[in-house]
Design a protein around this motif. Structure first.
Motif, PDB file in Angstrom:
ATOM      1  N   ALA A  71       0.830  -1.209   0.000  1.00 31.61           N
ATOM      2  CA  ALA A  71       0.000   0.000   0.000  1.00 31.61           C
ATOM      3  C   ALA A  71       0.860   1.253   0.000  1.00 31.61           C
ATOM      4  O   ALA A  71       0.579   2.224  -0.708  1.00 31.61           O
ATOM      5  CB  ALA A  71      -0.930  -0.019   1.220  1.00 31.61           C
ATOM      6  N   ALA A  72       1.941   1.236   0.794  1.00 31.54           N
ATOM      7  CA  ALA A  72       2.839   2.395   0.835  1.00 31.54           C
ATOM      8  C   ALA A  72       3.492   2.630  -0.524  1.00 31.54           C
ATOM      9  O   ALA A  72       3.601   3.764  -0.993  1.00 31.54           O
ATOM     10  CB  ALA A  72       3.905   2.188   1.918  1.00 31.54           C
ATOM     11  N   LEU A  74       2.277   1.807  -3.432  1.00 32.93           N
ATOM     12  CA  LEU A  74       1.250   2.310  -4.344  1.00 32.93           C
ATOM     13  C   LEU A  74       0.987   3.787  -4.112  1.00 32.93           C
ATOM     14  O   LEU A  74       0.836   4.571  -5.062  1.00 32.93           O
ATOM     15  CB  LEU A  74      -0.042   1.511  -4.157  1.00 32.93           C
ATOM     16  CG  LEU A  74      -1.208   1.875  -5.090  1.00 32.93           C
ATOM     17  CD1 LEU A  74      -0.819   1.646  -6.545  1.00 32.93           C
ATOM     18  CD2 LEU A  74      -2.452   1.066  -4.744  1.00 32.93           C
ATOM     19  N   LEU A  75       0.947   4.209  -2.848  1.00 33.20           N
ATOM     20  CA  LEU A  75       0.731   5.625  -2.534  1.00 33.20           C
ATOM     21  C   LEU A  75       1.861   6.491  -3.054  1.00 33.20           C
ATOM     22  O   LEU A  75       1.638   7.571  -3.602  1.00 33.20           O
ATOM     23  CB  LEU A  75       0.596   5.799  -1.016  1.00 33.20           C
ATOM     24  CG  LEU A  75      -0.748   5.389  -0.401  1.00 33.20           C
ATOM     25  CD1 LEU A  75      -0.683   5.483   1.115  1.00 33.20           C
ATOM     26  CD2 LEU A  75      -1.862   6.297  -0.934  1.00 33.20           C
ATOM     27  N   VAL A  76       3.092   6.031  -2.879  1.00 24.71           N
ATOM     28  CA  VAL A  76       4.249   6.786  -3.384  1.00 24.71           C
ATOM     29  C   VAL A  76       4.186   6.912  -4.900  1.00 24.71           C
ATOM     30  O   VAL A  76       4.444   7.977  -5.476  1.00 24.71           O
ATOM     31  CB  VAL A  76       5.564   6.111  -2.948  1.00 24.71           C
ATOM     32  CG1 VAL A  76       6.762   6.744  -3.648  1.00 24.71           C
ATOM     33  CG2 VAL A  76       5.718   6.213  -1.436  1.00 24.71           C
ATOM     34  N   GLU A  78       1.459   6.812  -6.860  1.00 21.91           N
ATOM     35  CA  GLU A  78       0.384   7.721  -7.253  1.00 21.91           C
ATOM     36  C   GLU A  78       0.741   9.159  -6.945  1.00 21.91           C
ATOM     37  O   GLU A  78       0.423  10.076  -7.717  1.00 21.91           O
ATOM     38  CB  GLU A  78      -0.924   7.343  -6.537  1.00 21.91           C
ATOM     39  CG  GLU A  78      -1.529   6.043  -7.021  1.00 21.91           C
ATOM     40  CD  GLU A  78      -1.963   6.115  -8.488  1.00 21.91           C
ATOM     41  OE1 GLU A  78      -2.291   7.214  -8.947  1.00 21.91           O
ATOM     42  OE2 GLU A  78      -1.933   5.090  -9.168  1.00 21.91           O
ATOM     43  N   ALA A  79       1.402   9.404  -5.817  1.00 15.95           N
ATOM     44  CA  ALA A  79       1.800  10.769  -5.462  1.00 15.95           C
ATOM     45  C   ALA A  79       2.784  11.333  -6.469  1.00 15.95           C
ATOM     46  O   ALA A  79       2.720  12.504  -6.840  1.00 15.95           O
ATOM     47  CB  ALA A  79       2.406  10.789  -4.051  1.00 15.95           C
ATOM     48  N   SER A  80       3.694  10.493  -6.943  1.00 15.69           N
ATOM     49  CA  SER A  80       4.658  10.966  -7.945  1.00 15.69           C
ATOM     50  C   SER A  80       3.970  11.295  -9.255  1.00 15.69           C
ATOM     51  O   SER A  80       4.340  12.237  -9.946  1.00 15.69           O
ATOM     52  CB  SER A  80       5.741   9.903  -8.164  1.00 15.69           C
ATOM     53  OG  SER A  80       5.178   8.735  -8.749  1.00 15.69           O
TER      54      SER A  80
END
Length: 480
Positions: A71-72, A74-76, A78-80
């Motif tokens: 999950a972490a 994936l979040l990184v 998407e944030a990029s």
């Protein structure tokens, strides 16, 4: 006997095994050894199934950690992606120098194109904050050309370098002055001239009001200037330094679209950033309802100060216009301009309408907030307040029973000599002190005692007039 006793003494048993006839017990031993080797293979892995079994057991034990890590990641990722899309680097060359790698940060507006009315409770009854005429009446609304408001001032004379009224002719100051924000655009107004500007003598008033010199900047093409001279009423906004996006006005009547000009002032940086985002100006110089006016050679390095020119000096930019509505670039006008003029000016017999400040009423409290929010330096604010205290500005200035501290993102006015002079006085204050025009507006109202007929409308009316998106981009300051 002898052989028997020796066998017992040695504690040993002799077993004869023949190759031709294998012993049953030996076969069982060999079978047991083969089963043990097979079990070891299952665990260690001649076939690989033992390793899989270990992995499954580990996953069952540590699955929360694995899920968290996935999950972490994936979040990184998407944030990029989100951070990379809106940020566009522009390498732009202007007349004032080079602006390198301007990073644009965009927010997605959440209330764009909303037309729902804003209401408030009056004497227990919920009413709209802005009471416009019905739609059918708006379509037949026109300017009251026969109505001429009483005005103590008959004419405003703008001081220029070629004007005999000016004592500043031929001054050796630069367009971008480091020591002072006065320049070839503003003229170098002295403190004595500042003081005299508030004292109207007779029917005429002389005042510095920008456009002091032909070399002062803020250059507009002759074609655009001709268009601006044709406007009888105008809604205007501006974005300099690659600032905010352009929001199309909504809720317009056909009558307003025919009779009112919609003008957006851009500089070359904003034009380039908008084109990079796919917002192209048409061959007719329009984007939607807005006529794009390209301004070159801006006179100030501070883009906020450049923005005060179209905001406060509409009477100079549109010399034949009788009415103007200013809308900050962070807002989308969502009410019919003719209807707004009727509701805020004609119905109340006012020549200027501007919204009250929502949070404070004291200039001195507003100054503390400006410094706290880093919108001006403590030093420049201290100089401004020291001058205002010396001049005797009250702590809580009120005008016709209402607070004089204004939010100032929307200005609706008739171009009378009094409102024109008021705007010139206000513009000179933001040039002399800070660009935060909320600080200087109550002072100008207080000093210009001849000014009358102002409509300080409440915050809920402002919210009904526009959809406020906030600033999308931070404008880049020019370099000298």
């Amino acid at each position: 006997m002898t052989s028997s006793s020796s066998m017992l003494n040695n504690n040993s048993i002799s077993i004869n095994v023949s190759d031709d006839e294998p012993d049953e017990f030996a076969n069982k031993l060999r079978a047991r050894a083969r089963r043990k080797r097979k079990k070891i293979g299952l665990r260690g892995g001649k076939t690989g199934t033992g390793f899989s079994h270990i992995v499954v057991k580990k996953l069952l034990k540590w699955w929360p950690v694995v899920v968290f890590l996935l999950a972490a990641g994936l979040l990184v990722f998407e944030a990029s992606r989100i951070g990379g899309k809106p940020g566009k680097k522009l390498n732009l060359e202007t007349g004032h120098g080079k602006i390198h790698d301007k990073v644009v940060e965009k927010k997605v507006p959440t209330n764009l194109n909303r037309l729902d009315p804003v209401t408030h409770v009056v004497h227990g009854v919920r009413e709209p904050c802005l009471k416009l005429l019905p739609a059918e009446e708006l379509e037949h609304l026109d300017f009251p050309m026969d109505k001429v408001p009483a005005d103590p001032i008959k004419r405003v004379i703008y001081i220029t370098e070629a004007n005999p009224a000016s004592i500043d002719d031929g001054m050796p100051f630069e367009q971008h002055s480091v020591e002072s924000r006065f320049n070839l655009f503003t003229g170098n107004q002295t403190l004595k001239q500042r003081d005299e500007g508030f004292k109207v003598k007779g029917a005429d008033a002389s005042i510095h009001c920008g456009f002091y010199s032909e070399k002062g900047g803020f250059r507009i093409s002759s074609e655009d200037r001709s268009y601006m001279e044709s406007c009888k009423a105008v809604v205007s906004t501006c974005a300099f330094g690659g600032g905010d996006d352009l929001y199309q006005p909504i809720g317009m009547s056909e009558s307003s679209l025919k009779k009112v000009c919609f003008v957006a002032f851009w500089d070359e940086i904003t034009l380039a950033s908008q084109e990079a985002d796919g917002h192209k100006v048409g061959d007719d110089r329009y984007i939607g309802k807005w006529r794009i006016i390209l301004v070159k050679n801006l006179p100030f390095t501070d883009q906020r100060l450049n923005g005060k020119i179209p905001k406060m000096l509409a009477h100079r930019l549109f010399p034949n216009s009788r009415y103007s509505i200013w809308v900050d670039s962070k807002s989308q006008l969502r009410r019919d301009p003719l209807g707004v003029l009727e509701a805020l000016l004609w119905r109340s017999n006012s020549v200027l309408a501007i919204s009250e400040h929502g949070a404070r009423s004291s200039v001195y409290d507003e100054a503390k907030a400006v410094v706290k929010k880093n919108k001006a330096t403590p030093e420049e604010v201290a100089v401004q307040l020291a001058q205002y205290r010396q001049d005797g500005l009250p702590e809580d200035k009120r005008f016709n029973g209402k607070k004089a501290l204004s939010e100032a993102s929307i200005i609706v006015r008739e171009h009378t000599p009094s409102t024109n002079l008021l705007m010139c006085l206000w513009f000179n204050e933001v040039v002399r002190f800070t660009s935060r025009d909320q600080l200087s507006f109550p002072y100008v109202l207080w000093r210009f005692k001849e000014f009358r007929n102002i409509n300080m409308f409440p915050v809920c009316t402002r919210k009904d007039l526009v959809n406020s998106m906030g600033h999308i981009r931070k404008a880049k300051p020019l370099t000298s």
